[in-house]
Motif scaffolding. Sequence first.
Motif, short mmCIF file in Angstrom:
data_model
loop_
_atom_site.label_atom_id
_atom_site.label_comp_id
_atom_site.label_asym_id
_atom_site.label_seq_id
_atom_site.Cartn_x
_atom_site.Cartn_y
_atom_site.Cartn_z
N VAL A 84 0.68 -1.10 0.06
CA VAL A 84 -0.17 -0.09 0.12
C VAL A 84 0.81 1.15 0.06
CG1 VAL A 84 -1.72 1.12 1.31
CG2 VAL A 84 -1.87 -1.31 1.09
N ILE A 85 0.80 2.28 -0.92
CA ILE A 85 1.63 3.17 -1.17
C ILE A 85 0.89 4.41 -0.91
CG2 ILE A 85 3.00 4.47 -2.83
CD1 ILE A 85 3.09 1.84 -4.26
N ASP A 90 5.65 6.35 -0.45
CA ASP A 90 6.23 5.41 0.30
C ASP A 90 5.24 4.38 0.74
OD1 ASP A 90 7.33 8.37 2.00
OD2 ASP A 90 8.36 7.28 0.66
N VAL A 91 5.87 3.14 0.88
CA VAL A 91 5.09 1.95 1.17
C VAL A 91 4.92 2.10 2.68
CG1 VAL A 91 4.99 -0.34 1.33
CG2 VAL A 91 6.07 0.63 -0.72
N ILE A 92 3.55 2.09 2.89
CA ILE A 92 3.00 2.15 4.54
C ILE A 92 2.50 0.77 5.00
CG2 ILE A 92 2.27 4.34 4.09
CD1 ILE A 92 -0.61 3.30 4.11
N TYR A 93 2.54 -0.29 4.01
CA TYR A 93 1.96 -1.64 4.49
C TYR A 93 2.42 -2.66 3.54
CZ TYR A 93 -1.13 -5.35 6.22
OH TYR A 93 -1.68 -6.42 6.67
N ASN A 94 2.77 -3.89 4.06
CA ASN A 94 3.37 -4.81 3.29
C ASN A 94 2.72 -5.98 3.64
OD1 ASN A 94 5.98 -3.87 1.53
ND2 ASN A 94 6.21 -3.10 3.46
N GLU A 95 2.37 -7.03 2.68
CA GLU A 95 1.85 -8.12 3.01
C GLU A 95 2.47 -9.42 2.19
OE1 GLU A 95 -0.53 -8.52 5.73
OE2 GLU A 95 -0.45 -10.52 5.55
N TYR A 105 8.58 4.40 -4.24
CA TYR A 105 8.63 4.38 -5.65
C TYR A 105 8.19 5.83 -6.13
CZ TYR A 105 7.34 -0.66 -5.25
OH TYR A 105 7.36 -1.78 -4.96
N THR A 106 9.04 6.13 -7.18
CA THR A 106 8.93 7.42 -7.78
C THR A 106 7.68 7.35 -8.74
OG1 THR A 106 10.37 6.61 -9.70
CG2 THR A 106 11.48 7.52 -7.91
N ILE A 113 4.38 0.91 -13.76
CA ILE A 113 3.55 -0.22 -13.33
C ILE A 113 2.19 -0.27 -13.77
CG2 ILE A 113 2.89 -1.41 -11.35
CD1 ILE A 113 5.29 -0.37 -9.93
N GLU A 114 1.85 1.06 -13.95
CA GLU A 114 0.39 1.29 -14.34
C GLU A 114 0.13 0.70 -15.77
OE1 GLU A 114 -2.25 1.76 -12.35
OE2 GLU A 114 -3.66 2.10 -13.96
N GLU A 115 1.39 1.09 -16.56
CA GLU A 115 1.13 0.76 -17.94
C GLU A 115 1.41 -0.74 -18.34
OE1 GLU A 115 3.67 3.30 -20.30
OE2 GLU A 115 3.13 2.09 -22.24
N THR A 116 2.38 -1.17 -17.77
CA THR A 116 2.91 -2.58 -18.16
C THR A 116 2.12 -3.44 -17.39
OG1 THR A 116 4.73 -2.48 -16.54
CG2 THR A 116 5.13 -1.65 -19.05
N ARG A 117 1.70 -3.32 -16.05
CA ARG A 117 1.13 -4.16 -15.32
C ARG A 117 1.96 -5.40 -14.65
NH1 ARG A 117 -4.42 -3.10 -14.57
NH2 ARG A 117 -4.50 -0.81 -15.34
N GLU A 118 3.38 -4.93 -14.82
CA GLU A 118 4.66 -5.77 -14.30
C GLU A 118 5.45 -5.09 -13.41
OE1 GLU A 118 6.29 -7.33 -18.12
OE2 GLU A 118 4.32 -8.41 -18.59
#
Length: 584
Positions: A84-85, A90-95, A105-106, A113-118
């Motif tokens: 969760v960003i 900044d990442v505020i949660y990891n699972e 992430y910049t 990521i949004e474009e390639t979904r990878e």
Amino acid sequence: MKLQRRITFHFFIQLVILFVFAFFFFLFLFFVVTNLLIREELDTNTVTGLVETIPTVSVIEDDEMELDKKWSKLMAENKMWMQVINQNGDVIYNEHVPKSLKQSYTLNELLRIEETRELGDYRIYPEYDSWFNGKYYFLFGIQDHDAHMLKEWFESYHHQGLADKNRLPGLEKKLQELDGYVQIYKKGELVQTIGTEHEENVRQLDIIERIYEPGKYPTEVKVYNDSETDSSWLLYLPKKESRSLAWPFSKGTQMLLIAILTSLFFTVLISVWNGYRYGRPLLLFANWLERMGKGNYGEVFTEKEKKKVFKKQGNTRHRYRLYQEVFQSFYLMAEKLDHAEREREILERSRAEWMAGISHDLRTPLSSIQGYGHMLESSKYNFSAAELEEIGKVIRTKGEYMLQLVNDFSLVFQLKNRGVTLKKNTIEVNHFVQKAIGKFKEDYTLSAYSFEFFGFAEPLYITLDTKWFTRVLDNLMNNAIKHNPPNTDIVVRILGTDEAVNIQIEDNGIGMDEEAVQNLFNRYYRGTNTSEKTDGLGLGMSIAKAIVELHDGDIAVASEVGKGTSITIVLPLDDGLAKEGSTA
């Protein structure tokens, strides 16, 4: 009761019935369908279900997030991880996040990521949420082993984009183990299928729908595209079962309240929709029918009604769009009724003109016969034998004229009602037409006119009644002679096509205006004069047209004042008939 009140009463009763039905219906569906939908979504497409559900059930305050353990367990079972960003990247949660992933992430990285979904070796399912907890970006990742496997298969088994036939058994064995099959598309066309298909007639958009809405289908699809060979491999696999989620609601009173409000909302919405969509157009139709009953066919809607139904650009307003085809049908019906009314008026005028023409043609010879009768009856005149012979000749000629006129008048109606029986024979057109017009060339009384005939280079065979068709040619030739001055050239041509024979009769005489051309075959169209020859008699062209139509043909006229007239008869050609069976 007026129509408007009946419609109001009808929809009021409908409102009451619909409310009672909708209340119990939604009350039942709310408890059953909601649970079934969630269970079905997670059973058939667990990944999508988790991606869509977790952001809505998560609680985030001051970048601190709490997640129920059951969701974490479901993600673990499906080998998913989540980050969760916040708005700063900044990442505020990891699972269940792999150690290799970043904690910040910049913007460029997020857009990529949004474009390639990878992201690395993982397939990413992003979800943006700004409902209750603020603005957060959820990244769900899963390592797609099936897609990776399909890529390996392509690299191992393909030849120029297609499955290599020599290595095909190995690929079929692997597909059989997975109970799947592969389709190969090249340049947009399905060119190869490996394995046993479980579905038939899969269309292009069905494949796209499987990617976006996989829960609707019993199989899931994985895609690998190779740009070098311009080919796409599609792997179809049965869906994997997953654990279902427990009922998400805990308070029955909340569900009951939601069901009541939902039922009331949809009841009111449907009733209002019915009133606007069905009630108002019915009033417009009733008004139009009332005007139609009064014979006002030209006015479908009044100006006030048009403003209600149509926009300024002429488009139908949204509330009446359901009846757009009905409006068009009403306009078309009005045009047809108006046209039929005009046709009726034209028919009445035409009938009156026919009677006037017949009366005119009969009156002149009758006057002559009546005048000679009075002279013979009177004792004032002493006629010589030669004079009596001349009087008898005039009476006989006028009588024959009248008899011919009555016969032609009767014949026109017989032809129009298909009351004439044709005795058809197969004839050679060039010979028949040349013989039919030969009598005009040999008639010394017509020496002031020039006649020419140009036949077709090859024999042409058609089936017709020679007696009646000779009359057609006689009428057309007499018409060209009678209505043109001496020294007029009359040319008859035979033209052939693959399917028809054209007989053209042309002259360079005085021609006709557009009105005369339009009415030539339609009615008794000419002022008659008994000093003219009696052939034709104003009905000749109508008779000619009717006979041609009995032969499944057509006749057309082109004319220009001062330049002459061209009449063309088109008849179907009998190519299949043997020349030996023809008769002249």
